[in-house]
Motif scaffolding. Structure first.
Motif, PDB file in Angstrom:
ATOM      1  N   THR A  10       0.865  -1.177   0.000  1.00 38.01           N
ATOM      2  CA  THR A  10       0.000   0.000   0.000  1.00 38.01           C
ATOM      3  C   THR A  10       0.897   1.221   0.000  1.00 38.01           C
ATOM      4  OG1 THR A  10      -1.749  -1.150   1.221  1.00 38.01           O
ATOM      5  CG2 THR A  10      -1.796   1.261   1.232  1.00 38.01           C
ATOM      6  N   LEU A  17      -3.720   6.876   0.118  1.00 39.14           N
ATOM      7  CA  LEU A  17      -3.145   5.539   0.030  1.00 39.14           C
ATOM      8  C   LEU A  17      -3.537   4.883  -1.284  1.00 39.14           C
ATOM      9  CD1 LEU A  17      -3.925   4.266   3.657  1.00 39.14           C
ATOM     10  CD2 LEU A  17      -2.027   5.680   2.845  1.00 39.14           C
ATOM     11  N   HIS A  48       3.035  -1.294   4.173  1.00 36.59           N
ATOM     12  CA  HIS A  48       2.842   0.054   3.645  1.00 36.59           C
ATOM     13  C   HIS A  48       4.184   0.572   3.151  1.00 36.59           C
ATOM     14  CE1 HIS A  48      -0.998  -0.277   5.669  1.00 36.59           C
ATOM     15  NE2 HIS A  48      -1.392   0.847   5.093  1.00 36.59           N
TER      16      HIS A  48
END
Length: 440
Positions: A10, A17, A48
């Motif tokens: 992500t 995002l 992430h």
């Protein structure tokens, strides 16, 4: 040219995002799209992908005081915390970076030892006004001034005339001036009455000293039409004072540090000299107001102000101990744990505080955001994992930090600098070195 794809993460951008892959060609981001093909694969599924941190304020003390830190260890600690770029302050290197000759020495030292890219601050002290243009030609990111005693005789404070003339010259050179904003008159006279305890020290550097110095610096910057950066603001009232000047049209950016967001004056009583710094840690009320200013978007940048010292200077009597906190590895950890998880600070806001705004404010080309054409500076973070920071996990030289023993949510698994992994799973696999970053 090496090609790789950071797969399935992500991606954290300043706009939001994005579930996407990141393709890297050589040192550069080539594409940010779903289902990219080609090249070596780095598995980021479940993670992430942040832009790597740009720490605009730290002291690696190189050259001359590498027994305090040095960029070899300091840059590794930065990388372990998700960072790929730092700006080194003109002190506490010896001599301080107040002229072109010392800039050249610092650049050579950092190019030899740092695994991260770096910018260099020049100093603004009485008498070095004629040196500022040549420092600008060398590529400094700006000029740092103390409005109170710096603690080093070789880096005297900028009196009002020095500050005014320095701001005027910096405006001509189109570079910012960063100021340590505490009133010399207030702090020196209160300290002169005697400091024999932790509470005496805290009382000798009140919030009022910060407010007065911010007002004075912003007044001069506005008159000089200079770019001003207030470093390590410790209180919500300090942030509000700088923001009021900005509302009047002063070109000022506002920085705070993770230790002001994480520790309070009660921790100074508990931990002693490990938490001694200037401005000092404030009470819980001031800290709450500081968080409010971060959440509402008034604070621009969070930087570590990593300022280590040898153990004998941090474990001695509190009054005689060196003032500085070692925390370069913990900036992102604090903002994730106390910001994202506790206060729901959006991840994109954290990316702005640590990467996008530093790059924009200091005109760092190709850094600070995950977009095609930019340098491939990335931090892969597992937000589902937790860790407790142990001394053996710290990469900075003396492994002394008030964050030791604290547990954080969010683990940096890999840091990439210009397409090359410089930290992964507790190791530092790269043998290459960072390079000088010049402002655009």
């Amino acid at each position: 040219m090496n090609s790789m794809v950071v797969r399935g993460g992500t991606v954290v951008t300043s706009e939001g995002l994005l579930r996407a892959d990141v393709r890297i060609e050589g040192e550069t981001i080539a594409a940010v799209e779903p289902e990219l093909s080609g090249g070596t694969e780095i598995d980021a599924r479940g993670m992430h992908v942040f832009p790597a941190l740009i720490d605009v304020h730290l002291h690696f003390n190189e050259p001359g005081r590498t027994e305090w830190e040095g960029a070899a260890t300091g840059s590794r600690a930065l990388a372990a915390g998700g960072g790929a770029v730092f700006f080194d302050m003109p002190l506490n290197s010896t001599p301080c970076t107040v002229n072109a000759r010392e800039f050249d020495r610092k650049r050579a030292a950092l190019e030899t030892s740092s695994i991260a890219d770096f910018g260099i601050w020049g100093g603004l002290i009485p008498g070095n006004l004629p040196e500022m243009a040549e420092l600008a030609d060398r590529g400094v990111v700006g000029f740092k001034a103390f409005l109170c005693d710096s603690g080093l005789p070789e880096f005297p404070r900028a009196d009002d005339l020095t500050l005014w003339e320095g701001l005027t010259e910096a405006a001509r050179l189109d570079l910012p001036v960063a100021v340590h904003a505490e009133s010399h008159e207030i702090t020196s006279q209160l300290a002169g009455r005697g400091v024999s305890s932790i509470r005496d020290f805290l009382a000798s550097r009140p919030v009022l000293a910060e407010l007065e110095a911010i007002q004075r610096a912003t007044l001069m910057a506005g008159e000089a039409k200079a770019r001003l950066h207030i470093v390590h603001i410790s209180s919500g009232r300090g942030v509000a004072t700088a923001a009021e000047a900005r509302a009047r049209g002063v070109d000022v950016s506002i920085e705070t540090c993770p230790h002001y967001l994480f520790f309070t004056d009660e921790d100074v009583e508990r931990l002693g000299a490990l938490t001694k710094c200037a401005p000092p840690l404030r009470n819980a009320g001031h800290q709450s107001e500081l968080w409010d200013q971060l959440v509402n978007g008034t604070i621009d940048i969070v930087a570590s102000d990593h300022s280590p010292a040898p153990p004998e200077m941090k474990t001695a009597d509190f009054v005689r101990a060196w003032g500085g906190i070692a925390g370069v590895q913990s900036t992102l950890a604090v903002l994730l744990d106390r910001g994202y998880f506790e206060r729901r600070v959006p991840l994109e806001r954290i990316a702005c505080l640590l990467a996008a705004t530093p790059a924009r404010r200091f005109r760092v080309p190709g850094k600070g955001a995950i977009r095609p054409g930019n340098d491939a500076d990335l931090a892969l973070v597992d937000l589902t994992a937790t860790f407790t920071l142990r001394a053996e996990d710290m990469a900075h030289r003396h492994r002394l930090s008030p964050y030791a023993g604290e547990t954080f949510r969010g683990v940096v698994c890999r840091t990439i600098r210009r397409g090359e992994t410089i930290f992964a799973d507790g190791r530092f696999p790269s043998n290459s070195r960072g390079k000088l970053i010049r402002p655009r």
